[in-house]
Design an enzyme around this catalytic site. Sequence first.
Site, short mmCIF file in Angstrom:
data_model
loop_
_atom_site.label_atom_id
_atom_site.label_comp_id
_atom_site.label_asym_id
_atom_site.label_seq_id
_atom_site.Cartn_x
_atom_site.Cartn_y
_atom_site.Cartn_z
N ASN A 47 0.98 -1.26 0.00
CA ASN A 47 -0.04 -0.02 0.08
C ASN A 47 0.83 1.30 0.03
O ASN A 47 1.76 1.42 0.98
CB ASN A 47 -0.96 0.15 1.21
CG ASN A 47 -2.17 0.94 0.95
OD1 ASN A 47 -2.06 2.21 0.92
ND2 ASN A 47 -3.24 0.35 1.19
N PHE A 48 0.79 2.16 -1.20
CA PHE A 48 1.74 3.21 -1.31
C PHE A 48 1.06 4.61 -0.44
O PHE A 48 1.69 5.48 -0.58
CB PHE A 48 1.93 3.46 -2.71
CG PHE A 48 2.87 2.64 -3.32
CD1 PHE A 48 4.45 2.88 -3.20
CD2 PHE A 48 2.63 1.53 -4.10
CE1 PHE A 48 5.23 2.35 -3.82
CE2 PHE A 48 3.69 0.61 -4.56
CZ PHE A 48 5.03 0.99 -4.39
N HIS A 59 -12.82 -4.33 0.00
CA HIS A 59 -12.28 -3.58 -1.55
C HIS A 59 -13.32 -3.99 -2.50
O HIS A 59 -14.60 -4.74 -2.46
CB HIS A 59 -11.17 -4.52 -1.86
CG HIS A 59 -9.95 -3.91 -1.21
ND1 HIS A 59 -9.71 -4.42 -0.09
CD2 HIS A 59 -9.04 -3.15 -1.53
CE1 HIS A 59 -8.40 -3.82 0.44
NE2 HIS A 59 -8.05 -2.92 -0.56
N HIS A 60 -13.26 -3.17 -3.57
CA HIS A 60 -14.29 -3.40 -4.84
C HIS A 60 -14.28 -4.76 -5.20
O HIS A 60 -13.67 -5.71 -5.12
CB HIS A 60 -13.68 -2.48 -5.88
CG HIS A 60 -12.20 -2.77 -6.08
ND1 HIS A 60 -11.78 -3.67 -7.27
CD2 HIS A 60 -11.02 -2.34 -5.74
CE1 HIS A 60 -10.49 -3.82 -7.12
NE2 HIS A 60 -9.86 -2.81 -6.04
N LYS A 107 -11.48 -7.02 -7.22
CA LYS A 107 -10.17 -7.34 -6.66
C LYS A 107 -9.90 -8.77 -6.69
O LYS A 107 -10.76 -9.76 -6.55
CB LYS A 107 -9.88 -6.94 -5.24
CG LYS A 107 -8.83 -7.16 -4.57
CD LYS A 107 -8.28 -6.22 -3.45
CE LYS A 107 -7.23 -6.47 -2.64
NZ LYS A 107 -5.93 -6.24 -3.64
N1 NDP Z 1 0.14 -1.32 -3.40
C1 NDP Z 1 -0.88 -0.40 -3.36
O1 NDP Z 1 -0.89 0.74 -3.06
C2 NDP Z 1 -2.03 -0.65 -4.45
C3 NDP Z 1 -1.97 -1.91 -5.23
N2 NDP Z 1 -2.97 -2.40 -5.94
C4 NDP Z 1 -2.64 -3.79 -6.80
O2 NDP Z 1 -2.27 -3.28 -7.94
C5 NDP Z 1 -2.60 -4.35 -8.85
C6 NDP Z 1 -3.32 -3.65 -9.85
O3 NDP Z 1 -4.61 -2.81 -9.62
P1 NDP Z 1 -5.38 -2.19 -10.55
O4 NDP Z 1 -4.75 -1.24 -11.27
O5 NDP Z 1 -6.62 -1.73 -9.79
O6 NDP Z 1 -6.04 -3.32 -11.67
P2 NDP Z 1 -6.60 -3.29 -13.06
O7 NDP Z 1 -6.90 -4.79 -13.31
O8 NDP Z 1 -7.29 -2.35 -13.23
O9 NDP Z 1 -5.17 -3.23 -13.94
C7 NDP Z 1 -4.12 -3.99 -14.18
C8 NDP Z 1 -3.87 -3.98 -15.79
O10 NDP Z 1 -2.69 -5.04 -16.02
C9 NDP Z 1 -2.92 -5.37 -17.26
N3 NDP Z 1 -2.18 -6.86 -17.52
C10 NDP Z 1 -2.76 -7.96 -17.16
N4 NDP Z 1 -1.65 -8.66 -17.45
C11 NDP Z 1 -0.46 -8.01 -17.84
C12 NDP Z 1 0.61 -8.48 -18.14
N5 NDP Z 1 1.34 -9.53 -18.48
N6 NDP Z 1 1.48 -7.41 -18.31
C13 NDP Z 1 1.20 -5.91 -18.42
N7 NDP Z 1 -0.12 -5.81 -18.16
C14 NDP Z 1 -0.89 -6.65 -17.61
C15 NDP Z 1 -4.70 -5.64 -17.22
O11 NDP Z 1 -5.04 -5.78 -18.59
P3 NDP Z 1 -6.35 -6.58 -18.63
O12 NDP Z 1 -7.40 -5.99 -18.07
O13 NDP Z 1 -6.52 -6.70 -20.26
O14 NDP Z 1 -6.08 -8.06 -18.16
C16 NDP Z 1 -4.86 -4.53 -16.69
O15 NDP Z 1 -5.07 -3.30 -17.71
C17 NDP Z 1 -3.32 -5.37 -8.06
O16 NDP Z 1 -2.76 -6.34 -7.47
C18 NDP Z 1 -3.98 -4.52 -7.07
O17 NDP Z 1 -4.02 -5.30 -5.53
C19 NDP Z 1 -3.77 -1.43 -6.25
C20 NDP Z 1 -4.14 -0.46 -5.71
C21 NDP Z 1 -3.04 0.24 -4.70
O1 LIG Z 2 -6.66 -3.91 -5.11
C1 LIG Z 2 -6.97 -2.85 -4.68
O2 LIG Z 2 -7.65 -1.80 -5.15
C2 LIG Z 2 -5.76 -2.51 -3.73
N1 LIG Z 2 -4.91 -3.35 -3.35
C3 LIG Z 2 -4.00 -3.12 -2.39
C4 LIG Z 2 -3.75 -4.15 -1.13
O3 LIG Z 2 -4.20 -5.43 -1.82
O4 LIG Z 2 -3.89 -4.09 -0.17
C5 LIG Z 2 -3.80 -1.84 -1.79
C6 LIG Z 2 -5.18 -1.09 -1.67
O5 LIG Z 2 -5.99 -1.31 -0.63
C7 LIG Z 2 -6.15 -1.20 -3.00
#
Ligand code: NDP
Ligand SMILES: O=C(O)C1=N[C@H](C(=O)O)C[C@H](O)C1
Length: 254
Positions: free
Chosen positions: A103-104, A136-137, A140
């Site tokens: 979580n950033f 979460h949504h 996820k």
């Molecule tokens: N650490 C933090 O603060 C946070 C972490 N997260 C995490 O980040 C991740 C992504 O979240 P989010 O952006 O909401 O997810 P999304 O599903 O909206 O976005 C992920 C994207 O990655 C694409 N993708 C799938 N496979 C590949 C690949 N091999 N190479 C490149 N791109 C690929 C997907 O394409 P397609 O849809 O076509 O499959 C999609 O566009 C999750 O694991 C989430 O838990 C999220 C928010 C905050």
């Molecule tokens: O999938 C998300 O959206 C998020 N993923 C992260 C997690 O798995 O903790 C961070 C944040 O809560 C949003």
Amino acid sequence: MKIALIGYGKMGKEIEKVARSRGHEIVCIIDINNQEDFESEAFKSADVAIEFTNPMVAYSNYMKAFKAGVKLVSGSTGWMAKHGEEIKKLCTEGGKTLFWSSNFSLGVTIFSAVNKYLAKIMNQFPNYDVTMSETHHIHKLDAPSGTAITLAEGILQNIDRKDKWVKGTFAAPDGSISGTNDCAPNELPIASIREGEVFGLHTIRYESDVDSITLTHDAKSRGGFVLGAVLAAEYTAQHEGFLGMSDLFPFLND
Ligand SMILES: NC(=O)C1=CN([C@@H]2O[C@H](COP(=O)(O)OP(=O)(O)OC[C@H]3O[C@@H](n4cnc5c(N)ncnc54)[C@H](OP(=O)(O)O)[C@@H]3O)[C@@H](O)[C@H]2O)C=CC1
Ligand SMILES: O=C(O)C1=N[C@H](C(=O)O)C[C@H](O)C1
């Protein structure tokens, strides 16, 4: 600074806007359909790549970026249990660089520090039991959330009577979600709820016979995660190894 994006979903698109607004150049965007671009000169020219994809592909993306010699920031969750040790070793001993955080957001970084401090106190008060929940949504893919696992690790490190987290169920005060936490005294249950478009809600609850203490972090948008990831990229351009929020905010370390 030159930034490459790996994953152009909910996070990737918002990161693009904030990175540009802070004067950075987006030199390459890799999504599922142009994996060959890991080999491109544009990708290799990046100072840092920011990766937000999913639990199944994060590890292979890291390997491809490492091969291309590009430093990484990643927030993908759900891959640590399987590949965490290998990736950490590649960074601490193999010359690769990854800044990873479950979580950033600055808010969760503060919340994590308070969680550890409270757990240290609660180690002295065995009449309180502890449970966690995360909401979460519905899109996820992983459960519990990466943030919940990190928070649980902070509790397990500090409360001697707890030594593992387990998936729990959840009883809402209004009774809308049924189930109770039925686990052994050494276990810390984490209940995962998937509802609508919730950005991220984490609650830690300590309960005795006479009262309860709850700590909650409620993300109002993805803005905090996004800004934190861009700040981490700016930091990573100047540093090496396996990096995390405790490097970015050392004053929050215990
Ligand atoms: N650490 C933090 O603060 C946070 C972490 N997260 C995490 O980040 C991740 C992504 O979240 P989010 O952006 O909401 O997810 P999304 O599903 O909206 O976005 C992920 C994207 O990655 C694409 N993708 C799938 N496979 C590949 C690949 N091999 N190479 C490149 N791109 C690929 C997907 O394409 P397609 O849809 O076509 O499959 C999609 O566009 C999750 O694991 C989430 O838990 C999220 C928010 C905050
Ligand atoms: O999938 C998300 O959206 C998020 N993923 C992260 C997690 O798995 O903790 C961070 C944040 O809560 C949003």
